[in-house]
Design a protein around this motif. Structure first.
Motif, short mmCIF file in Angstrom:
data_model
loop_
_atom_site.label_atom_id
_atom_site.label_comp_id
_atom_site.label_asym_id
_atom_site.label_seq_id
_atom_site.Cartn_x
_atom_site.Cartn_y
_atom_site.Cartn_z
N GLU A 63 0.77 -1.25 0.00
CA GLU A 63 0.00 0.00 0.00
C GLU A 63 0.80 1.30 0.00
OE1 GLU A 63 -2.93 0.03 3.05
OE2 GLU A 63 -3.78 -1.91 2.46
N PRO A 64 1.92 1.41 0.73
CA PRO A 64 2.58 2.72 0.82
C PRO A 64 2.92 3.31 -0.55
CG PRO A 64 3.50 1.21 2.42
CD PRO A 64 2.62 0.39 1.54
N ASP A 65 2.78 4.63 -0.67
CA ASP A 65 3.15 5.32 -1.90
C ASP A 65 4.65 5.51 -2.02
OD1 ASP A 65 0.47 5.62 -2.66
OD2 ASP A 65 0.28 7.50 -1.54
N ARG A 66 5.36 5.37 -0.89
CA ARG A 66 6.81 5.56 -0.88
C ARG A 66 7.44 4.47 -0.03
NH1 ARG A 66 10.02 11.13 0.60
NH2 ARG A 66 9.10 11.73 -1.41
N TYR A 67 8.52 3.92 -0.54
CA TYR A 67 9.29 2.92 0.21
C TYR A 67 10.56 3.57 0.76
CZ TYR A 67 6.47 -0.82 -1.94
OH TYR A 67 5.44 -1.64 -2.34
N SER A 68 11.15 2.91 1.74
CA SER A 68 12.42 3.36 2.30
C SER A 68 13.16 2.15 2.85
CB SER A 68 12.19 4.38 3.42
OG SER A 68 11.58 3.75 4.54
N ILE A 69 14.46 2.29 2.99
CA ILE A 69 15.25 1.23 3.62
C ILE A 69 14.77 1.04 5.06
CG2 ILE A 69 17.56 0.48 4.30
CD1 ILE A 69 17.05 0.45 1.27
N GLY A 70 14.36 2.12 5.71
CA GLY A 70 13.81 2.00 7.06
C GLY A 70 12.57 1.14 7.10
N LEU A 71 11.68 1.30 6.11
CA LEU A 71 10.47 0.48 6.05
C LEU A 71 10.83 -0.98 5.80
CD1 LEU A 71 7.38 0.19 5.95
CD2 LEU A 71 7.50 0.78 3.51
N PHE A 72 11.76 -1.23 4.90
CA PHE A 72 12.19 -2.61 4.65
C PHE A 72 12.77 -3.23 5.92
CE2 PHE A 72 13.27 -1.22 0.03
CZ PHE A 72 11.92 -1.24 -0.32
N THR A 73 13.47 -2.42 6.70
CA THR A 73 14.05 -2.91 7.95
C THR A 73 12.96 -3.17 8.98
OG1 THR A 73 16.03 -1.61 7.45
CG2 THR A 73 15.84 -2.50 9.68
N ASP A 74 11.94 -2.31 9.02
CA ASP A 74 10.77 -2.57 9.88
C ASP A 74 10.18 -3.94 9.57
OD1 ASP A 74 11.09 0.01 10.88
OD2 ASP A 74 9.44 0.85 9.71
N ASP A 75 10.06 -4.25 8.28
CA ASP A 75 9.50 -5.53 7.86
C ASP A 75 10.38 -6.69 8.32
OD1 ASP A 75 7.48 -4.13 6.59
OD2 ASP A 75 8.41 -4.26 4.60
N LEU A 76 11.69 -6.51 8.21
CA LEU A 76 12.60 -7.55 8.69
C LEU A 76 12.43 -7.77 10.18
CD1 LEU A 76 14.96 -9.52 8.31
CD2 LEU A 76 16.52 -7.56 8.59
N GLU A 77 12.32 -6.68 10.93
CA GLU A 77 12.09 -6.80 12.37
C GLU A 77 10.79 -7.55 12.66
OE1 GLU A 77 14.27 -2.69 13.93
OE2 GLU A 77 12.13 -2.69 13.44
N ALA A 78 9.74 -7.24 11.91
CA ALA A 78 8.45 -7.89 12.11
C ALA A 78 8.55 -9.38 11.80
CB ALA A 78 7.38 -7.24 11.25
N LEU A 79 9.28 -9.73 10.75
CA LEU A 79 9.42 -11.15 10.38
C LEU A 79 10.22 -11.90 11.44
CD1 LEU A 79 9.07 -13.47 8.42
CD2 LEU A 79 11.10 -12.66 7.18
N LEU A 80 11.29 -11.32 11.93
CA LEU A 80 12.08 -11.98 12.97
C LEU A 80 11.25 -12.18 14.23
CD1 LEU A 80 15.52 -10.16 12.57
CD2 LEU A 80 14.85 -12.40 11.70
N SER A 81 10.42 -11.20 14.56
CA SER A 81 9.54 -11.34 15.72
C SER A 81 8.53 -12.46 15.50
CB SER A 81 8.82 -10.01 15.98
OG SER A 81 7.90 -10.13 17.05
N GLU A 82 7.95 -12.50 14.30
CA GLU A 82 6.98 -13.54 13.97
C GLU A 82 7.59 -14.93 14.11
OE1 GLU A 82 3.46 -15.43 12.40
OE2 GLU A 82 3.82 -13.45 13.27
N LEU A 83 8.84 -15.07 13.68
CA LEU A 83 9.52 -16.36 13.71
C LEU A 83 10.23 -16.62 15.03
CD1 LEU A 83 11.03 -16.35 10.09
CD2 LEU A 83 8.96 -17.50 10.89
N GLU A 84 10.11 -15.67 15.96
CA GLU A 84 10.73 -15.77 17.28
C GLU A 84 12.24 -16.00 17.16
OE1 GLU A 84 8.50 -18.83 19.30
OE2 GLU A 84 6.90 -17.42 19.82
N ILE A 85 12.85 -15.21 16.27
CA ILE A 85 14.29 -15.28 16.04
C ILE A 85 14.97 -14.13 16.76
CG2 ILE A 85 16.10 -14.99 14.31
CD1 ILE A 85 14.36 -16.49 12.34
N GLU A 86 15.95 -14.47 17.57
CA GLU A 86 16.78 -13.47 18.24
C GLU A 86 18.23 -13.64 17.79
OE1 GLU A 86 16.26 -13.90 22.41
OE2 GLU A 86 14.15 -13.29 22.39
N ARG A 87 18.93 -12.56 17.64
CA ARG A 87 20.34 -12.55 17.25
C ARG A 87 20.62 -13.43 16.03
NH1 ARG A 87 24.12 -10.31 19.80
NH2 ARG A 87 25.66 -11.90 19.27
#
Length: 275
Positions: A63-87
């Motif tokens: 949906e966003p009209d603009r992407y950023s490396i920060g947004l991509f990193t937010d997504d990575l953080e969300a995926l790691l949280s979903e998968l319960e991955i630390e470090r």
């Protein structure tokens, strides 16, 4: 592929194997399949995760009209949280290397190690005076090219410009790898191509000085010289950094020389402290 539902889109990802988490982030206008040689090599010993970044592959448009490396990193953080991955151990190529740099800057103790292939800190890979990027922005010309030539034609023009500047084949020394990469770009809608380019162009890289995450920077021999220079800067800035240049390879270094890349990665992983 599995799916992570977010408020503004769905991120598609794949996992395989078991063991310490090893997470791969692909380059711009590519997808998670770019890491197939590494998934095959490391899935016997690691819990390997690949994802398709917004605008790419099976994830596609969001949906966003603009992407950023920060947004991509937010997504990575969300995926790691979903998968319960630390470090995790993070491995990023090109755009993915920016995402990894952003992640470790946000979480200095949040990764066991980082491998940066085709590592780049900014686009263009030079420091520009404050305000210069917006003043000299190539985004209008990019939009015009996309409207006339589409994603594939615009990407080909970019490749020709880079090759004319460097005198090297740059993207890949392997014709099949090069053709496959260009075909992947052709699958990306023009609007998504524009948003991805904007994310790369607007990125303001973090300072990594003294970062204690063990970091390996890997470039191909035919990488653009200015990108190589940024890789040297990364390896010198972090507290525990090393840099490797692989002969007979270009920007897609993990695909041009998969066995050598995998061997270097395996040596690096073996030297990491226990997660």
């Amino acid at each position: 592929m599995a799916a992570l539902e977010l408020a503004d889109g769905t991120i598609h990802y794949e996992t395989s194997g078991a063991g310490p988490p090893l997470v791969f982030v692909h380059g711009g206008w590519m997808n998670g399949q770019a890491w197939d040689p590494q998934v095959e090599r490391f899935a016997d010993d690691y819990r390997v995760v690949t994802l398709d970044v917004r605008g790419h592959g099976d994830t596609g448009a969001t949906e966003p009209d603009r992407y950023s490396i920060g947004l991509f990193t937010d997504d990575l953080e969300a995926l790691l949280s979903e998968l319960e991955i630390e470090r995790p151990i993070l491995c990023g190529l090109s755009l993915g290397s920016m995402v990894v740099q952003e992640y470790v800057a946000r979480h200095p103790d949040g990764a066991t190690g980082a491998i940066l292939g085709g590592a780049v800190r900014s686009m263009p890979p030079v420091e520009l005076p404050a305000g210069m990027k917006s003043f000299w922005s190539p985004l209008p010309a990019m939009s015009a090219s996309l409207s006339v030539s589409g994603s594939k034609g615009t990407f080909r023009s970019m490749l020709q410009s880079i090759q004319a500047t460097t005198g090297e084949r740059w993207l890949s020394v392997d014709p099949e790898t090069r053709v496959a990469a260009i075909e992947d770009v052709g699958d990306i809608p023009a609007a998504e191509f524009r948003k991805i380019f904007g994310a790369l162009y607007r990125y303001d890289p973090p300072e990594l000085t003294g970062l204690e995450t063990p970091t390996l920077v890997v470039h191909g021999e035919q990488e653009a010289p200015l990108v190589k220079r940024q890789g040297r800067q990364i390896a010198s800035a972090v507290a525990d950094g090393d840099r490797l240049e692989l002969a007979d390879s270009g920007h897609l270094v993990n695909q041009d020389r998969p066995r050598v890349f995998n061997s270097a990665a395996a040596d690096f992983l073996a030297a990491l402290p226990a997660a």
